[in-house]
Design a protein around this motif. Sequence first.
Motif, PDB file in Angstrom:
ATOM      1  N   VAL A 191       0.862  -1.038  -0.012  1.00 14.12           N
ATOM      2  CA  VAL A 191       0.059  -0.045  -0.151  1.00 14.12           C
ATOM      3  C   VAL A 191       0.891   1.240   0.096  1.00 14.12           C
ATOM      4  CG1 VAL A 191      -1.960   1.273   1.201  1.00 14.12           C
ATOM      5  CG2 VAL A 191      -1.680  -1.534   1.335  1.00 14.12           C
ATOM      6  N   PRO A 192       1.292   1.597  -1.203  1.00 13.65           N
ATOM      7  CA  PRO A 192       2.150   2.862  -1.356  1.00 13.65           C
ATOM      8  C   PRO A 192       1.849   4.008  -0.650  1.00 13.65           C
ATOM      9  CG  PRO A 192       2.154   1.739  -3.276  1.00 13.65           C
ATOM     10  CD  PRO A 192       1.051   1.114  -2.414  1.00 13.65           C
ATOM     11  N   TRP A 193       2.809   4.569  -0.118  1.00 16.69           N
ATOM     12  CA  TRP A 193       2.369   6.084   0.552  1.00 16.69           C
ATOM     13  C   TRP A 193       1.520   6.853  -0.388  1.00 16.69           C
ATOM     14  CZ3 TRP A 193       3.460   5.808   5.426  1.00 16.69           C
ATOM     15  CH2 TRP A 193       4.397   5.394   6.013  1.00 16.69           C
ATOM     16  N   ARG A 194       0.537   7.604   0.272  1.00 18.16           N
ATOM     17  CA  ARG A 194      -0.376   8.516  -0.743  1.00 18.16           C
ATOM     18  C   ARG A 194      -0.660   9.776   0.242  1.00 18.16           C
ATOM     19  NH1 ARG A 194      -4.069   3.544  -2.176  1.00 18.16           N
ATOM     20  NH2 ARG A 194      -2.195   2.895  -2.093  1.00 18.16           N
ATOM     21  N   HIS A 195      -0.873  10.867  -0.546  1.00 12.65           N
ATOM     22  CA  HIS A 195      -1.361  11.967  -0.033  1.00 12.65           C
ATOM     23  C   HIS A 195      -2.664  12.274  -0.518  1.00 12.65           C
ATOM     24  CE1 HIS A 195       2.694  13.607   1.250  1.00 12.65           C
ATOM     25  NE2 HIS A 195       2.988  12.855   0.293  1.00 12.65           N
ATOM     26  N   PHE A 196      -3.644  12.386   0.692  1.00 10.81           N
ATOM     27  CA  PHE A 196      -5.016  12.689   0.428  1.00 10.81           C
ATOM     28  C   PHE A 196      -5.484  14.088   0.246  1.00 10.81           C
ATOM     29  CE2 PHE A 196      -6.659   8.735   2.943  1.00 10.81           C
ATOM     30  CZ  PHE A 196      -6.654   8.155   1.853  1.00 10.81           C
ATOM     31  N   THR A 248      -7.925  17.188   1.246  1.00  8.63           N
ATOM     32  CA  THR A 248      -8.959  17.527   2.256  1.00  8.63           C
ATOM     33  C   THR A 248     -10.599  17.770   1.516  1.00  8.63           C
ATOM     34  OG1 THR A 248      -8.350  19.711   2.044  1.00  8.63           O
ATOM     35  CG2 THR A 248      -7.150  18.375   3.760  1.00  8.63           C
ATOM     36  N   PRO A 249     -11.443  17.811   2.214  1.00  8.45           N
ATOM     37  CA  PRO A 249     -12.773  18.046   1.680  1.00  8.45           C
ATOM     38  C   PRO A 249     -12.572  19.706   0.927  1.00  8.45           C
ATOM     39  CG  PRO A 249     -13.125  17.320   3.848  1.00  8.45           C
ATOM     40  CD  PRO A 249     -11.459  17.372   3.578  1.00  8.45           C
ATOM     41  N   GLY A 250     -11.724  20.469   1.632  1.00 13.59           N
ATOM     42  CA  GLY A 250     -11.603  21.746   1.218  1.00 13.59           C
ATOM     43  C   GLY A 250     -10.616  21.636  -0.033  1.00 13.59           C
ATOM     44  N   GLY A 251     -10.127  20.816  -0.640  1.00 16.20           N
ATOM     45  CA  GLY A 251      -9.565  20.689  -1.643  1.00 16.20           C
ATOM     46  C   GLY A 251      -7.876  20.870  -1.721  1.00 16.20           C
ATOM     47  N   PHE A 252      -7.552  20.785  -0.202  1.00 16.89           N
ATOM     48  CA  PHE A 252      -5.991  20.840  -0.087  1.00 16.89           C
ATOM     49  C   PHE A 252      -5.309  19.457  -0.161  1.00 16.89           C
ATOM     50  CE2 PHE A 252      -7.582  24.799   1.447  1.00 16.89           C
ATOM     51  CZ  PHE A 252      -6.700  25.820   1.039  1.00 16.89           C
ATOM     52  N   THR A 253      -4.076  19.467  -0.521  1.00 15.67           N
ATOM     53  CA  THR A 253      -3.304  18.057  -0.371  1.00 15.67           C
ATOM     54  C   THR A 253      -2.785  17.951   0.869  1.00 15.67           C
ATOM     55  OG1 THR A 253      -2.745  18.114  -2.686  1.00 15.67           O
ATOM     56  CG2 THR A 253      -1.696  16.697  -1.407  1.00 15.67           C
ATOM     57  N   MET A 254      -3.044  16.911   1.756  1.00 16.34           N
ATOM     58  CA  MET A 254      -2.445  16.784   2.915  1.00 16.34           C
ATOM     59  C   MET A 254      -0.909  16.675   2.898  1.00 16.34           C
ATOM     60  SD  MET A 254      -5.190  14.636   4.944  1.00 16.34           S
ATOM     61  CE  MET A 254      -4.475  14.406   6.500  1.00 16.34           C
ATOM     62  N   SER A 255      -0.160  17.277   3.882  1.00 18.08           N
ATOM     63  CA  SER A 255       1.331  17.195   3.735  1.00 18.08           C
ATOM     64  C   SER A 255       1.680  15.755   4.391  1.00 18.08           C
ATOM     65  CB  SER A 255       1.818  18.130   4.749  1.00 18.08           C
ATOM     66  OG  SER A 255       1.532  18.366   6.277  1.00 18.08           O
ATOM     67  N   VAL A 256       0.860  15.189   5.364  1.00 19.52           N
ATOM     68  CA  VAL A 256       1.173  13.732   5.933  1.00 19.52           C
ATOM     69  C   VAL A 256       0.778  12.743   4.678  1.00 19.52           C
ATOM     70  CG1 VAL A 256       0.698  12.075   7.560  1.00 19.52           C
ATOM     71  CG2 VAL A 256       0.595  14.538   8.161  1.00 19.52           C
ATOM     72  N   ALA A 257       1.851  11.838   4.433  1.00 21.71           N
ATOM     73  CA  ALA A 257       1.598  10.734   3.467  1.00 21.71           C
ATOM     74  C   ALA A 257       0.987   9.374   4.255  1.00 21.71           C
ATOM     75  CB  ALA A 257       2.850  10.341   2.964  1.00 21.71           C
ATOM     76  N   MET A 258       0.234   8.750   3.910  1.00 24.07           N
ATOM     77  CA  MET A 258      -0.524   7.733   4.437  1.00 24.07           C
ATOM     78  C   MET A 258      -0.406   6.301   3.724  1.00 24.07           C
ATOM     79  SD  MET A 258      -3.875   9.693   5.735  1.00 24.07           S
ATOM     80  CE  MET A 258      -3.563  11.051   6.678  1.00 24.07           C
ATOM     81  N   SER A 259      -0.267   5.127   4.683  1.00 19.30           N
ATOM     82  CA  SER A 259      -0.497   4.029   4.170  1.00 19.30           C
ATOM     83  C   SER A 259      -1.399   2.950   5.404  1.00 19.30           C
ATOM     84  CB  SER A 259       0.994   3.281   3.970  1.00 19.30           C
ATOM     85  OG  SER A 259       0.551   1.892   3.835  1.00 19.30           O
ATOM     86  N   TRP A 260      -1.648   1.881   4.968  1.00 21.28           N
ATOM     87  CA  TRP A 260      -2.865   1.070   5.970  1.00 21.28           C
ATOM     88  C   TRP A 260      -2.599  -0.032   5.851  1.00 21.28           C
ATOM     89  CZ3 TRP A 260      -4.701   5.076   2.851  1.00 21.28           C
ATOM     90  CH2 TRP A 260      -5.424   4.747   1.597  1.00 21.28           C
ATOM     91  N   CYS A 261      -3.003  -0.938   6.857  1.00 21.04           N
ATOM     92  CA  CYS A 261      -3.582  -2.210   6.726  1.00 21.04           C
ATOM     93  C   CYS A 261      -4.610  -2.560   7.744  1.00 21.04           C
ATOM     94  CB  CYS A 261      -2.262  -2.978   7.070  1.00 21.04           C
ATOM     95  SG  CYS A 261      -1.638  -2.492   8.673  1.00 21.04           S
ATOM     96  N   GLY A 262      -4.985  -3.973   7.628  1.00 20.78           N
ATOM     97  CA  GLY A 262      -6.318  -4.149   8.449  1.00 20.78           C
ATOM     98  C   GLY A 262      -7.546  -3.430   7.342  1.00 20.78           C
ATOM     99  N   ASN A 263      -8.325  -2.822   7.840  1.00 25.02           N
ATOM    100  CA  ASN A 263      -9.313  -2.104   7.111  1.00 25.02           C
ATOM    101  C   ASN A 263      -8.753  -0.720   6.770  1.00 25.02           C
ATOM    102  OD1 ASN A 263     -11.792  -3.802   7.051  1.00 25.02           O
ATOM    103  ND2 ASN A 263     -11.441  -3.409   9.457  1.00 25.02           N
ATOM    104  N   GLY A 264      -8.794  -0.397   5.342  1.00 21.76           N
ATOM    105  CA  GLY A 264      -8.336   0.885   5.136  1.00 21.76           C
ATOM    106  C   GLY A 264      -9.047   1.894   4.262  1.00 21.76           C
TER     107      GLY A 264
END
Length: 202
Positions: free
Chosen positions: A34-39, A41-57
């Motif tokens: 699950v490569p790092w990704r930047h979400f 926000t609802p306001g249209g900004f790209t988050m500075s934090v990169a995210m990955s996950w496991c279990g439920n994603g």
Amino acid sequence: WREDIAPGAVVLHGFVREHGPELLAAINRVVAQVPWRHFTTPGGFTMSVAMSWCGNGWSSSRQGYRYSTHDSVSGKCWPAIPAILMALADEAAQQAGFGHYVPDSCLINRYDPGSKLSLHQDKDEHDFSAPIVSVSLGLPAVFQFGGLQRSDKTQRIPLVHGDVVVWGGPSRLCFHGIMPVKEGYHSLVGPHRINITLRKAF
Ligand code: MD3
Ligand code: FE
């Protein structure tokens, strides 16, 4: 040592300090799938934090992001939560007084210098009675912890490599965030802070 910072919020200082290499190896195996990704926000900004996950994603839907058992792109289940994280989360929750803990979701956040997480509440989980266990690795950060209203005054809690915080009970819906991470280099993690949160989403 153990520090109570608010009703239901317990810092276990250095709780996973000895497990750094093992935790990083586990994270790297998840990130390979699950490569790092930047979400956005609802306001249209790209988050500075990169995210990955496991279990439920996470999967995006018309209403925004929501918890999902599967990757809607590949059709595959998200990877399982590594056994070391299940074991440490259970130990931490017990030590904090919440009893046995079996999370079903694990979010991994990567902060590069300058990355921050604005004040928010975690409300996407279906069951607020379960605590959230968070594990900090790598560069230090200042955690902001407020109340049930965004405007409530916040306390600032420094978190360093190996710290674990258990958030439950009356703290579960409090506003919180991470101040911009300062430039630095951690011998094990490099120029990053990594935070792992274990949750019960369903
Ligand atoms: C207090 N992560 O992923 S972990 C998040 O360091 C998030 O990456 C931060 O906030 C991080 O949503 C903070 C600590 C944390 C996590 C969830 C909480 C504190 C919390 C939920 C309620 C209250
Ligand atoms: Fe959060």
